[in-house]
Write a protein that holds these residues in place. Structure first.
Motif, PDB file in Angstrom:
ATOM      1  N   LEU A  11      57.198  47.893  -1.644  1.00  0.00           N
ATOM      2  CA  LEU A  11      57.855  47.627  -0.356  1.00  0.00           C
ATOM      3  C   LEU A  11      58.703  46.345  -0.335  1.00  0.00           C
ATOM      4  O   LEU A  11      59.829  46.362   0.162  1.00  0.00           O
ATOM      5  CB  LEU A  11      56.818  47.625   0.770  1.00  0.00           C
ATOM      6  CG  LEU A  11      57.367  47.684   2.184  1.00  0.00           C
ATOM      7  CD1 LEU A  11      58.221  48.929   2.385  1.00  0.00           C
ATOM      8  CD2 LEU A  11      56.232  47.676   3.206  1.00  0.00           C
ATOM      9  N   PRO A  12      58.207  45.223  -0.892  1.00  0.00           N
ATOM     10  CA  PRO A  12      59.045  44.006  -0.860  1.00  0.00           C
ATOM     11  C   PRO A  12      60.389  44.212  -1.543  1.00  0.00           C
ATOM     12  O   PRO A  12      61.406  43.690  -1.081  1.00  0.00           O
ATOM     13  CB  PRO A  12      58.209  42.974  -1.623  1.00  0.00           C
ATOM     14  CG  PRO A  12      56.842  43.509  -1.691  1.00  0.00           C
ATOM     15  CD  PRO A  12      56.890  44.974  -1.499  1.00  0.00           C
ATOM     16  N   ILE A  59      61.925  47.138  -1.862  1.00  0.00           N
ATOM     17  CA  ILE A  59      62.708  48.063  -1.032  1.00  0.00           C
ATOM     18  C   ILE A  59      63.342  47.299   0.137  1.00  0.00           C
ATOM     19  O   ILE A  59      64.505  47.501   0.469  1.00  0.00           O
ATOM     20  CB  ILE A  59      61.813  49.220  -0.522  1.00  0.00           C
ATOM     21  CG1 ILE A  59      61.338  50.064  -1.711  1.00  0.00           C
ATOM     22  CG2 ILE A  59      62.564  50.091   0.472  1.00  0.00           C
ATOM     23  CD1 ILE A  59      60.243  51.061  -1.396  1.00  0.00           C
ATOM     24  N   ILE A  60      62.574  46.386   0.720  1.00  0.00           N
ATOM     25  CA  ILE A  60      63.102  45.565   1.819  1.00  0.00           C
ATOM     26  C   ILE A  60      64.289  44.730   1.329  1.00  0.00           C
ATOM     27  O   ILE A  60      65.262  44.529   2.048  1.00  0.00           O
ATOM     28  CB  ILE A  60      62.003  44.621   2.377  1.00  0.00           C
ATOM     29  CG1 ILE A  60      60.850  45.405   2.983  1.00  0.00           C
ATOM     30  CG2 ILE A  60      62.580  43.626   3.377  1.00  0.00           C
ATOM     31  CD1 ILE A  60      61.107  46.002   4.322  1.00  0.00           C
ATOM     32  N   GLN A  72      56.436  40.337  -4.602  1.00  0.00           N
ATOM     33  CA  GLN A  72      57.314  39.782  -3.582  1.00  0.00           C
ATOM     34  C   GLN A  72      57.714  38.350  -3.916  1.00  0.00           C
ATOM     35  O   GLN A  72      58.736  37.861  -3.460  1.00  0.00           O
ATOM     36  CB  GLN A  72      56.569  39.837  -2.242  1.00  0.00           C
ATOM     37  CG  GLN A  72      57.380  39.420  -1.051  1.00  0.00           C
ATOM     38  CD  GLN A  72      56.481  39.212   0.153  1.00  0.00           C
ATOM     39  OE1 GLN A  72      55.371  39.731   0.205  1.00  0.00           O
ATOM     40  NE2 GLN A  72      56.944  38.448   1.111  1.00  0.00           N
ATOM     41  N   MET A 106      58.378  39.295   4.177  1.00  0.00           N
ATOM     42  CA  MET A 106      59.183  39.866   3.093  1.00  0.00           C
ATOM     43  C   MET A 106      60.676  39.709   3.386  1.00  0.00           C
ATOM     44  O   MET A 106      61.512  40.101   2.577  1.00  0.00           O
ATOM     45  CB  MET A 106      58.882  41.368   2.945  1.00  0.00           C
ATOM     46  CG  MET A 106      57.498  41.674   2.440  1.00  0.00           C
ATOM     47  SD  MET A 106      57.257  43.458   2.338  1.00  0.00           S
ATOM     48  CE  MET A 106      55.502  43.528   1.976  1.00  0.00           C
ATOM     49  N   ALA A 142      62.159  41.105   6.137  1.00  0.00           N
ATOM     50  CA  ALA A 142      62.672  42.333   6.740  1.00  0.00           C
ATOM     51  C   ALA A 142      63.352  42.043   8.076  1.00  0.00           C
ATOM     52  O   ALA A 142      62.918  41.168   8.824  1.00  0.00           O
ATOM     53  CB  ALA A 142      61.528  43.319   6.954  1.00  0.00           C
ATOM     54  N   GLN A 152      64.424  47.315   9.610  1.00  0.00           N
ATOM     55  CA  GLN A 152      63.483  47.615   8.533  1.00  0.00           C
ATOM     56  C   GLN A 152      62.049  47.629   9.049  1.00  0.00           C
ATOM     57  O   GLN A 152      61.239  48.457   8.629  1.00  0.00           O
ATOM     58  CB  GLN A 152      63.631  46.590   7.406  1.00  0.00           C
ATOM     59  CG  GLN A 152      64.865  46.833   6.554  1.00  0.00           C
ATOM     60  CD  GLN A 152      65.141  45.704   5.596  1.00  0.00           C
ATOM     61  OE1 GLN A 152      64.966  44.534   5.941  1.00  0.00           O
ATOM     62  NE2 GLN A 152      65.575  46.043   4.395  1.00  0.00           N
ATOM     63  N   HIS A 189      59.745  50.908   8.617  1.00  0.00           N
ATOM     64  CA  HIS A 189      58.555  50.917   7.763  1.00  0.00           C
ATOM     65  C   HIS A 189      57.242  50.773   8.525  1.00  0.00           C
ATOM     66  O   HIS A 189      56.192  51.089   7.988  1.00  0.00           O
ATOM     67  CB  HIS A 189      58.648  49.817   6.703  1.00  0.00           C
ATOM     68  CG  HIS A 189      59.733  50.055   5.695  1.00  0.00           C
ATOM     69  ND1 HIS A 189      59.666  51.063   4.766  1.00  0.00           N
ATOM     70  CD2 HIS A 189      60.920  49.444   5.498  1.00  0.00           C
ATOM     71  CE1 HIS A 189      60.763  51.047   4.023  1.00  0.00           C
ATOM     72  NE2 HIS A 189      61.541  50.082   4.458  1.00  0.00           N
TER      73      HIS A 189
END
Lengths: 240, 256
Positions: free
Chosen positions: A96-97, A99-100, A148, B158, B160, B164, B168
């Motif tokens: 996920l990190p 993808i973000i 991350q 992160m 975001a 996002q 998510h």
């Protein structure tokens, strides 16, 4: 100075009450620093500030010399709960990190899958988090945190929710991986033993304005069974 | 043993229905009720088979209205819920209105809609939207609000952005609530379509119902009522299937 992370004179108050006043903390490359203290004195607030999720009233946070105050996304942060999203597979969670940050999903997943073996969770890539045990989830969450990070990770009582046996295993395992992954860590704990086992340096916070520092480097094997360990423990408990 | 249990669990409701139908048939056979008022199950079945083609044609219209209405409701409620979730003042302003629309009896406004929009498809679709919109919008809203603060914080750490975080965390968290709302509204949907067809139009199960009622064809009346409830059941099954496909992570939980 070899500081990878440096927080300079951080102050934060809620409703007029100071949580910290002019608190400075530095973290050296490859070091594990433990923040030890009773619950409710603002350790988590401090991590929120360091990670940029929360803005301090005054003061600055520098990562490798760059000012990252109130700018999230630079330092990875693992909270008390594992926070694996139940609707994503373990691999998707870990990726996920990336993808973000804008990486393509399948590329990100391929990248993170390489680390599953080393983190002891291979075979769980395409399973959902609820199919894992507590210790496994924590490993997956830690892998996500490491993925991350840019070398610095913050851990908020990462092993607090685990049973004693699993926690012990995870601590040993953590000492293994942190050297190999070359990470610098700030770890929050209210467990004196855990702080002594994991950290090179402990900052004991009696309350947020009274702080003592203690070095615990050059630890031998099975440090927690030695006399020095008990001595250090006495010293720490004396501060609290 | 376990298998036997699951077979029994399956047979019990079937047995209940069987008993009711047998009792109904027995009652008709005993001639306690005049046959023209209470048709026997056999007569209803015959009516169903005899008028099957016609029922199919009318069902097509009713289902078309239902799906159009549902589709519009889903899109509108999603958009409104997103805006309400993003801007708290809009939520405060609109939420009471949503509740009020729900207290207005749909049967009461159906004639109005016919007067305003004529005998075509639009008044039916609008009624369905009015009825379905609320449970769906509330489902989305509650779902968005159910997202864990710590999960949002994690995404923020992160780096975001809001979109996002929505993609998510908030959206996937809203899906179970959305499907709960969809199941509730699906049963309202077909009934709303039928009611508005009563009031005017040339096609649809409601129109068929009005016609057979006026000719005192009780057997056909029963046949169409059973068909309407069958369609509702099928629609709910379809939604359950959709739910399983969109949320595969939930299926495993049930197995364990």
């Amino acid at each position: 100075m070899n500081n990878i992370l440096y927080a300079n004179k951080i102050s934060k108050s809620f409703d007029g009450n100071f949580i910290f006043r002019d608190l400075s903390i530095s973290l050296q490359k490859g070091e594990t620093l433990a923040l030890l203290g009773p619950s409710g004195i603002g350790k988590t607030t401090l991590l929120n500030i360091l990670s940029g999720v929360l803005a301090p009233d005054s003061g600055n946070v520098y990562l490798k010399g760059e000012d990252i105050t109130a700018k999230p996304g630079h330092i990875s942060y693992m909270q008390q709960k594992d926070l694996l999203l139940p609707y994503y597979t373990v691999a998707e969670n870990v990726a996920l990190p990336l993808i973000i940050k804008g990486e393509k999903k399948n590329v990100a997943i391929e990248t993170v899958k390489k680390h599953f073996e080393f983190f002891g969770i291979s075979g769980y890539e395409n399973k959902y988090p609820k199919e894992m045990s507590g210790g496994m989830k924590q490993r997956a969450a830690l892998l996500r945190t490491v993925i991350q990070s840019q070398g610095v990770i913050l851990l908020d009582e990462p092993f607090g929710a685990l049973d004693a046996v699993t926690r012990n295993k995870m601590q040993k395992w953590y000492l293994d991986i942190k050297d190999q992954m070359k990470i610098s860590t700030i770890i929050i704990t209210h467990d004196t033993d855990e702080a002594l086992i994991l950290a090179d340096r402990i900052i004991v916070m009696k309350d947020s304005l009274t702080i003592k520092e203690l070095k615990v480097n050059d630890k031998c094997k099975d440090f927690e069974l030695t006399k020095e360990f008990l001595q250090k423990k006495k010293e720490v408990l004396g501060y609290l | 043993m376990k298998r036997l249990k699951s077979i029994i669990n399956l047979l019990l409701p079937v047995a209940t229905f069987a008993v009711i139908i047998i009792a109904w048939a027995a009652l008709c056979a005993s001639e306690a009720l005049p046959a023209f008022m209470m048709p026997s199950p056999k007569a209803v079945l015959d009516a169903f088979i005899g008028d099957f083609k016609l029922l199919c044609i009318h069902s097509k219209y009713t289902l078309a209205e239902t799906f159009t209405g549902m589709g519009i409701s889903i899109v509108l409620s999603f958009l409104l819920a997103v805006v309400m979730d993003r801007f708290n003042w809009i939520k405060k302003a609109v939420y009471p209105l949503l509740v009020v629309t729900q207290t207005v009896p749909s049967i009461a406004i159906a004639p109005l809609l016919v007067l305003w929009f004529g005998f075509g498809m639009s008044p039916k679709v609008i009624l369905i939207v009015v009825v379905c919109f609320f449970p769906l919008a509330i489902g989305f809203l509650d779902g968005f609000a159910s997202a864990d603060e710590d999960e949002i914080k994690l995404l923020k750490s992160m780096g975001a952005n809001n979109a996002q975080i929505f993609r998510h965390v908030k959206f996937p968290r809203s899906l179970p609530h959305f499907f709960a709302g969809l199941k509730v509204s699906s049963s309202y949907c077909i009934v709303s379509a039928v009611i508005s067809e009563w009031l005017g139009g040339t096609n649809g199960l409601g129109v068929y119902m009005t016609r057979v009622r006026k000719s005192y064809a009780f057997d056909k009346m029963f046949a169409v009522i059973i068909l309407v409830s069958l369609l509702s059941i099928l629609l709910m099954a379809l939604i359950s299937l959709l739910e399983k496909v969109t949320m595969p992570y939930n299926n495993k939980e049930k197995k364990q």
